[in-house]
Design a protein around this motif. Structure first.
Motif, mmCIF file in Angstrom:
data_model
loop_
_atom_site.group_PDB
_atom_site.id
_atom_site.type_symbol
_atom_site.label_atom_id
_atom_site.label_comp_id
_atom_site.label_asym_id
_atom_site.label_seq_id
_atom_site.Cartn_x
_atom_site.Cartn_y
_atom_site.Cartn_z
ATOM 1 N N LYS A 220 -12.181 85.425 -35.078
ATOM 2 C CA LYS A 220 -11.310 85.085 -36.229
ATOM 3 C C LYS A 220 -11.484 83.994 -37.253
ATOM 4 O O LYS A 220 -11.284 84.259 -38.528
ATOM 5 C CB LYS A 220 -9.706 85.351 -35.944
ATOM 6 N N CYS B 28 -8.527 92.682 -31.595
ATOM 7 C CA CYS B 28 -9.761 92.425 -31.250
ATOM 8 C C CYS B 28 -9.913 92.656 -29.471
ATOM 9 O O CYS B 28 -8.899 92.425 -28.815
ATOM 10 C CB CYS B 28 -9.906 90.734 -31.264
ATOM 11 N N GLY C 1 -13.887 92.398 -38.828
ATOM 12 C CA GLY C 1 -12.905 91.722 -39.953
ATOM 13 C C GLY C 1 -12.578 92.918 -41.024
ATOM 14 O O GLY C 1 -13.101 93.862 -41.292
ATOM 15 N N MET D 68 -7.741 91.156 -39.546
ATOM 16 C CA MET D 68 -8.705 91.823 -38.590
ATOM 17 C C MET D 68 -8.531 93.346 -38.853
ATOM 18 O O MET D 68 -7.350 93.819 -39.146
ATOM 19 C CB MET D 68 -8.530 91.785 -37.275
#
Length: 289
Positions: A146, A162, A198, A158
């Motif tokens: 990040k 994740c 991202g 994001m």
């Protein structure tokens, strides 16, 4: 001509959110012809003699859910002098298929944005691969990724939560959620599955890497990795306009089953016999993507 409607914030929120942006800011920021407060929507419609309001409602074919109708639509356009009936025609069917189709086609600038986001995400994965080591926690890996996206790519958000899965956590498709929050400590024998992407100005990326923390595959790890890589290459070699996405999924399944038989994980039967019994779904329970 395009008109953007934004809410008019009450003064009491200024001390918390700061002074509001001007209407001119939104017009320039989003490239529209004009910006109007939501509270003036009805007047804007009347000034334009609008006869129909189109709202988004339709079926999401992936989730099976239907988009919700704007709750206050009736209040906005009800006419008290007309027994509370809508003063303009309301159409909630025409917009969804048009909008869904239009999203398929991207402008050159949109493609540039997508490439930029993909480049940053790819570089962030490489950065993680170079700096990850045994003893780190999965949350440290997530934070590293990040930070790179934000610092070097300006990607504040994001695209999704994740997935920083190590060891057996890699078998959990959507690991990293609140119930399993990337909290395991990495060991030198781990294979990791890092599924992270991202988001840049609303354009999302989705990249997954899988590699050994030690930097070198064991024999068994290399065999599994080769099976997945072969499945990917097999699909890519057959992709062309007009082919069925489902059939491409089957190509991947057959390739993986072939390798599993060669590795001795599966014993007896041919690839086609195993396909008939849906054995591939035990090892690849998700769709091709």
């Amino acid at each position: 001509e395009s008109v953007l409607f934004v809410p008019k914030l009450p003064e009491e929120v200024f001390r918390w959110n700061g002074p509001p942006r001007t209407l001119d800011y939104y017009t320039k920021r989003y490239g529209v012809s004009k910006t109007v407060y939501v509270e003036d929507l009805k007047k804007e419609m009347a000034d334009r003699s609008a006869a129909t309001v189109y709202t988004l409602k339709g079926l999401n074919t992936d989730s099976g859910l239907t988009t919700a109708l704007i709750p206050d639509m009736a209040k906005l356009f009800c006419n008290k002098e007309n027994d509370g009936k809508m003063s303009v025609k309301h159409d909630d069917e025409a917009l969804h298929p048009v909008l869904a189709e239009s999203r398929v086609f991207k402008t050159k600038r949109e493609i540039d944005f997508m490439r930029m986001c993909c480049r940053v995400t790819s570089q962030a994965h490489v950065y993680v691969m170079r700096h990850v080591k045994p003893g780190m926690s999965e949350i440290q890996v997530e934070t590293m990724f990040k930070a790179f996206c934000g610092m070097y790519g300006g990607a504040r958000h994001m695209a999704y939560t994740c997935i920083c899965a190590s060891g057996s956590n890699g078998s959990i498709l959507h690991y990293g959620h609140a119930g399993r929050p990337n909290d395991r400590v990495l060991t030198k024998d781990d294979i990791v599955v890092f599924d992270m992407g991202g988001e840049y100005h609303g354009y999302a990326t989705d990249i997954t890497t899988s590699f050994p923390i030690s930097g070198k595959f064991t024999k068994e790890q290399a065999q599994v990795h080769s099976a997945v890589q072969d499945a990917q290459k097999s699909v890519m070699s057959q992709l062309k306009p007009g082919v069925s996405w489902l059939e491409m999924h089957r190509v991947a399944e057959r390739t993986i089953l072939k390798h599993l038989l060669e590795m001795g994980v599966l014993k007896g039967g041919s690839v086609e016999e195993l396909m008939k019994h849906d054995m591939a779904s035990l090892f690849m329970p998700h769709g091709l993507g």
